[in-house]
Scaffold this motif. Sequence first.
Motif, PDB file in Angstrom:
ATOM      1  N   GLY A 151      14.814 114.648   1.240  1.00  0.00           N
ATOM      2  CA  GLY A 151      16.042 115.258   0.373  1.00  0.00           C
ATOM      3  C   GLY A 151      17.118 113.769   0.328  1.00  0.00           C
ATOM      4  N   ASP A 152      18.549 114.433   0.543  1.00  0.00           N
ATOM      5  CA  ASP A 152      19.464 113.497   0.723  1.00  0.00           C
ATOM      6  C   ASP A 152      19.956 113.254   1.566  1.00  0.00           C
ATOM      7  N   GLY A 153      19.044 112.934   2.610  1.00  0.00           N
ATOM      8  CA  GLY A 153      19.001 112.269   3.645  1.00  0.00           C
ATOM      9  C   GLY A 153      18.327 111.435   4.423  1.00  0.00           C
ATOM     10  N   LEU A 154      18.364 110.615   5.301  1.00  0.00           N
ATOM     11  CA  LEU A 154      18.317 110.172   5.846  1.00  0.00           C
ATOM     12  C   LEU A 154      17.410 109.874   7.389  1.00  0.00           C
ATOM     13  N   VAL A 155      16.942 109.614   7.929  1.00  0.00           N
ATOM     14  CA  VAL A 155      16.060 110.354   9.219  1.00  0.00           C
ATOM     15  C   VAL A 155      15.931 108.733   9.387  1.00  0.00           C
ATOM     16  N   LEU A 156      16.547 108.636  10.602  1.00  0.00           N
ATOM     17  CA  LEU A 156      16.648 107.329  11.775  1.00  0.00           C
ATOM     18  C   LEU A 156      16.788 107.264  13.007  1.00  0.00           C
ATOM     19  N   ARG A 157      16.667 106.192  13.677  1.00  0.00           N
ATOM     20  CA  ARG A 157      17.317 106.598  15.105  1.00  0.00           C
ATOM     21  C   ARG A 157      19.012 107.173  15.188  1.00  0.00           C
ATOM     22  N   LEU A 158      19.888 107.043  15.532  1.00  0.00           N
ATOM     23  CA  LEU A 158      20.784 107.343  16.009  1.00  0.00           C
ATOM     24  C   LEU A 158      21.638 105.780  16.079  1.00  0.00           C
ATOM     25  N   ALA A 159      20.804 104.900  17.186  1.00  0.00           N
ATOM     26  CA  ALA A 159      21.218 103.014  17.008  1.00  0.00           C
ATOM     27  C   ALA A 159      21.451 102.720  15.403  1.00  0.00           C
ATOM     28  N   ASP A 160      20.988 102.884  14.530  1.00  0.00           N
ATOM     29  CA  ASP A 160      20.500 102.527  13.047  1.00  0.00           C
ATOM     30  C   ASP A 160      21.502 103.129  13.033  1.00  0.00           C
ATOM     31  N   ALA A 161      21.670 103.829  12.872  1.00  0.00           N
ATOM     32  CA  ALA A 161      22.775 104.904  11.986  1.00  0.00           C
ATOM     33  C   ALA A 161      23.956 104.210  12.337  1.00  0.00           C
ATOM     34  N   MET A 162      24.070 103.901  13.429  1.00  0.00           N
ATOM     35  CA  MET A 162      25.412 103.374  14.434  1.00  0.00           C
ATOM     36  C   MET A 162      25.540 102.087  13.839  1.00  0.00           C
ATOM     37  N   ASP A 163      24.538 101.112  13.200  1.00  0.00           N
ATOM     38  CA  ASP A 163      24.924  99.494  13.463  1.00  0.00           C
ATOM     39  C   ASP A 163      24.634  99.973  11.721  1.00  0.00           C
ATOM     40  N   PHE A 164      24.280 100.868  11.162  1.00  0.00           N
ATOM     41  CA  PHE A 164      25.230 100.282   9.276  1.00  0.00           C
ATOM     42  C   PHE A 164      26.353 100.766   9.197  1.00  0.00           C
ATOM     43  N   LEU A 165      26.522 101.943   9.464  1.00  0.00           N
ATOM     44  CA  LEU A 165      28.360 103.066   9.454  1.00  0.00           C
ATOM     45  C   LEU A 165      29.286 101.324  10.141  1.00  0.00           C
ATOM     46  N   THR A 166      29.533 101.225  11.792  1.00  0.00           N
ATOM     47  CA  THR A 166      30.167  99.958  11.876  1.00  0.00           C
ATOM     48  C   THR A 166      30.495  98.769  11.322  1.00  0.00           C
ATOM     49  N   ARG A 167      29.359  98.768  10.613  1.00  0.00           N
ATOM     50  CA  ARG A 167      29.025  96.884   9.462  1.00  0.00           C
ATOM     51  C   ARG A 167      28.973  97.389   7.914  1.00  0.00           C
ATOM     52  N   LYS A 168      29.214  98.557   7.699  1.00  0.00           N
ATOM     53  CA  LYS A 168      29.429  98.830   6.545  1.00  0.00           C
ATOM     54  C   LYS A 168      30.140  98.248   5.614  1.00  0.00           C
ATOM     55  N   ASP A 169      31.475  97.953   5.754  1.00  0.00           N
ATOM     56  CA  ASP A 169      32.702  97.952   5.214  1.00  0.00           C
ATOM     57  C   ASP A 169      33.076  96.238   6.068  1.00  0.00           C
ATOM     58  N   TYR A 170      32.405  95.200   5.932  1.00  0.00           N
ATOM     59  CA  TYR A 170      32.521  93.805   6.760  1.00  0.00           C
ATOM     60  C   TYR A 170      32.139  92.872   4.937  1.00  0.00           C
ATOM     61  N   VAL A 171      32.566  93.574   3.932  1.00  0.00           N
ATOM     62  CA  VAL A 171      32.218  93.194   2.717  1.00  0.00           C
ATOM     63  C   VAL A 171      32.327  90.901   3.021  1.00  0.00           C
ATOM     64  N   ASP A 172      33.118  90.587   3.262  1.00  0.00           N
ATOM     65  CA  ASP A 172      33.583  88.977   3.109  1.00  0.00           C
ATOM     66  C   ASP A 172      32.888  88.545   4.334  1.00  0.00           C
ATOM     67  N   ASN A 173      32.087  89.424   4.951  1.00  0.00           N
ATOM     68  CA  ASN A 173      30.623  88.423   5.877  1.00  0.00           C
ATOM     69  C   ASN A 173      29.567  89.267   5.898  1.00  0.00           C
ATOM     70  N   TRP A 174      28.947  90.098   4.991  1.00  0.00           N
ATOM     71  CA  TRP A 174      28.044  90.736   4.773  1.00  0.00           C
ATOM     72  C   TRP A 174      27.039  89.372   5.520  1.00  0.00           C
ATOM     73  N   LEU A 175      26.499  88.770   5.174  1.00  0.00           N
ATOM     74  CA  LEU A 175      25.679  87.917   5.422  1.00  0.00           C
ATOM     75  C   LEU A 175      25.399  87.947   6.282  1.00  0.00           C
ATOM     76  N   SER A 176      26.169  87.542   7.004  1.00  0.00           N
ATOM     77  CA  SER A 176      27.144  87.069   8.236  1.00  0.00           C
ATOM     78  C   SER A 176      26.435  87.928   8.871  1.00  0.00           C
ATOM     79  N   GLU A 177      27.101  89.012   9.262  1.00  0.00           N
ATOM     80  CA  GLU A 177      26.975  90.572  10.102  1.00  0.00           C
ATOM     81  C   GLU A 177      25.674  90.803  10.158  1.00  0.00           C
ATOM     82  N   THR A 178      25.188  90.647   8.613  1.00  0.00           N
ATOM     83  CA  THR A 178      23.628  91.752   9.224  1.00  0.00           C
ATOM     84  C   THR A 178      22.640  90.327  10.050  1.00  0.00           C
ATOM     85  N   HIS A 179      22.975  89.037  10.133  1.00  0.00           N
ATOM     86  CA  HIS A 179      22.068  88.966  11.321  1.00  0.00           C
ATOM     87  C   HIS A 179      22.568  89.354  13.342  1.00  0.00           C
TER      88      HIS A 179
END
Length: 496
Positions: A402-430
């Motif tokens: 539906g509107d939800g995304l089912v995934l591991r809790l650790a993966d959810a937090m990896d996204f949520l703690t990095r989603k606002d790092y727009v200036d270094n997005w490509l670097s941070e996703t390493h």
Amino acid sequence: MAEYLLFPGRHHVLTRFQGEFLRGFGGRTVVWAVTSANHQTTKRNPVGFDRREAAIERFSVLEGIRSLVVGVVDTPPTDEFAEVTVKAVEAGTDDLVRLTPANTVVACSTPEVSKLYEQLGFPVIGVEPDGTARPWDVLLMIAAGNEQWKDLAHPATVDVFERYALDAQVARCVNDPVVGDDGGLTTTRDYKTYADAFETAADRKWLQIKDFVRPGRILDIGCATGATLQLVDRDPRFHESDLIGVEVARHLYAECVHKKEQGLFTNPNVYFYQRNMLGSAVFPARSIDTTLTLALTHEIWSYASGSRPATVQRFADALFAHTAPHGVWINSDVCGPDEPDRQVVLHLDDSDGDNPKHIAELETLEDPAAYITKLSTRARFFQFARDFRRNAKVPFSYRQNGDGLVLRLADAMDFLTRKDYVDNWLSETHEQFCGLDFAGWCGVAERAGFTIDPASKPLRNDWVITNRIAPVAAISTPTGTSLDWPTTHQLLVARR
């Protein structure tokens, strides 16, 4: 006959062939334009300018050559390289030497560079013919541990390398599995943004750790701009301590040195090293009283070559080895949540920005930060999934329900703690923030031989939760029960 022979190059290694070549130009002054003179201990430039200059001067004495050595600051690739070099020679000699096509011949074996000098009218002659070992070939032999390099290198280089153990330094830099050619962790990292962030966070970090620091030899690994060591320097408890900073990124290391040169430390015993602590032992056994690793261990995990658990364990083992009896390792960093593999449903706001139909190839965009900034939180998730898988080389599996995304809790937090790092997005996703939970990091320290201090604890950054995450996201169980936000950080105090 021309008065000058301009010999541009990085000149990390001088060869016997170069000696024979330059002897044929007796009577001319050889102007050594040493490029990338402001770089050292990087893959591309492992030897500092001072050591290169020392070898050139010794070479000149042994070969009976009159030389002038001028450092040329590293520049991005440019069609004006030849002009930049000529002007650098003028500046480096206080305008006493003005190189012109009428008084100068250029010696260069790189066709692309030769053309740039020819376009200015300079006559150019080649140095090494095909089949002759060039200086960089010899340097790679050094990095590979091939002792035959001494048969090809000029005795001046052999002498300087042996006196200053530069062969080990070259091998460490060239073979470093983490650092790029120019001394950075990734080519997309904006180091000014990082430097500003470290400066801003230093006071908060110091308040968290200061009561656990032992006087003596205090080591800050990944010291960034040296901001934390500045705070240690101001604390009267440590006025007789040695303050030591180790930073792998060239850009940040340079700022540390600059601060010291400006007199921003009152303690005379402040030292900085540009090293990768995973490369080899840097400090003698049982010689460090306090080791600080602030916002570092997740990078050790993320940039590991080979097994990540084995790499962080090797790092902790090295820290234990150099820690003095009763010494302490203080680690303040992000970490994964408890129950990292727990399946959760992530609900994300899609009304706070654009929701494009296709995921962008950010590497092809002129301004990735501007593109990410315009995306909704939900759209950023799909962009993150693509970039995180590619750059961090992690699975990051999810499915839509539906509107939800089912995934591991650790993966959810990896996204949520990095989603606002727009200036270094490509670097941070390493980087993977949630590779290990707090218990996992404690286990790493204990296996190395440390004892975990009771003050150690997992933490949650409530400011980030309240201001960055909760307004645009929520997590629940697969059955719909709302979940509280988990741990995001850790304070680990490990004692020997």
